[in-house]
Design an enzyme around this catalytic site. Structure first.
Site, mmCIF file in Angstrom:
data_model
loop_
_atom_site.group_PDB
_atom_site.id
_atom_site.type_symbol
_atom_site.label_atom_id
_atom_site.label_comp_id
_atom_site.label_asym_id
_atom_site.label_seq_id
_atom_site.Cartn_x
_atom_site.Cartn_y
_atom_site.Cartn_z
ATOM 1 N N GLU A 90 33.197 36.899 53.369
ATOM 2 C CA GLU A 90 32.009 36.253 53.153
ATOM 3 C C GLU A 90 30.509 37.631 53.672
ATOM 4 O O GLU A 90 30.969 38.456 55.050
ATOM 5 C CB GLU A 90 31.584 35.196 53.804
ATOM 6 C CG GLU A 90 32.335 34.060 53.388
ATOM 7 C CD GLU A 90 32.394 32.849 53.584
ATOM 8 O OE1 GLU A 90 31.635 32.566 54.496
ATOM 9 O OE2 GLU A 90 33.202 31.803 53.764
ATOM 10 N N ASP A 120 38.398 20.351 39.384
ATOM 11 C CA ASP A 120 37.704 20.186 40.659
ATOM 12 C C ASP A 120 35.980 20.922 40.413
ATOM 13 O O ASP A 120 35.215 20.453 41.412
ATOM 14 C CB ASP A 120 38.428 20.505 41.553
ATOM 15 C CG ASP A 120 38.047 19.986 43.189
ATOM 16 O OD1 ASP A 120 38.051 18.491 42.650
ATOM 17 O OD2 ASP A 120 38.249 20.690 43.715
#
Length: 206
Positions: free
Chosen positions: A120, A145
């Site tokens: 990240e 989803d």
């Protein structure tokens, strides 16, 4: 004496011609092999390019129907869903997508999640972290989803992705995803837009 000298000269001439002929054959063989090896390398490279292109086409064909079904029901643009699946899963080749059918890097908790190492962008640099990510039965389930996430938002903000759903075009939707902090990558929106334009994914929005 003169005859002997002529015979010697003829012999030397024959030897020189034989030597030159041998050199021509060896040089020709060398360059011929070199040309053949270059040809084989070019063919292998071309085959690799064609194989990768086919894999990408097959991936798009596989995820597009469910993305279009979600768009028809919930108005989340197919091009955005497909582009995110491509970017987040590296064309379905990431470990998370192959083992757990998670195409979008959606995090989760509990029994239907798995601890996974990822990268990240934090405070201006890429770092490696561990987090829990959802596990799905299929890619279609992952796509459904993802749509649910766009509609229901996050636990801290239910309308977090509302601008994505209401976007009038994929450029707006891509920027809305970045603004909503879907990913930490500061170039996330531009990467999605580039993928959509490169592979003409907006055709699936029609």
């Amino acid at each position: 004496m003169a005859k002997r000298r002529r015979r010697k000269m003829k012999l030397i001439t024959k030897l020189i011609i034989s030597f030159l002929s041998l050199m021509i054959v060896l040089v020709g063989a060398y360059f011929g092999r070199h040309a053949y090896m270059n040809y084989r390398l070019r063919m292998e490279q071309q085959q690799t390019i064609e194989r990768q292109a086919k894999e990408k086409r097959d991936f798009i064909k596989r995820v597009a129907p469910e993305a279009q079904r979600m768009q028809a029901k919930y108005h989340v643009m197919s091009s955005i869903t497909i582009a995110q699946a491509i970017l987040e899963s590296n064309w379905g080749k990431s470990q998370l997508s192959k083992e757990d059918n998670n195409l979008f890097g959606i995090k989760g908790t509990g029994a239907n999640s798995k601890l996974f190492t990822t990268r990240e962008y934090v405070n201006g640099q890429w770092i490696t972290i561990k987090g829990r990510f959802k596990v799905y039965d299929s890619w279609d389930a992952s796509i459904a989803d993802h749509t649910r996430l766009m509609l229901e938002g996050t636990y801290y903000k239910s309308d977090n992705y509302e601008p994505v759903v209401k976007a009038q075009n994929y450029q707006e939707a891509a920027q809305a995803l970045q603004d909503a902090n879907y990913a930490t990558d500061p170039n996330y929106a531009q990467k999605l837009i580039q993928i959509i334009q490169t592979y003409d994914l907006d055709q699936y929005d029609r």
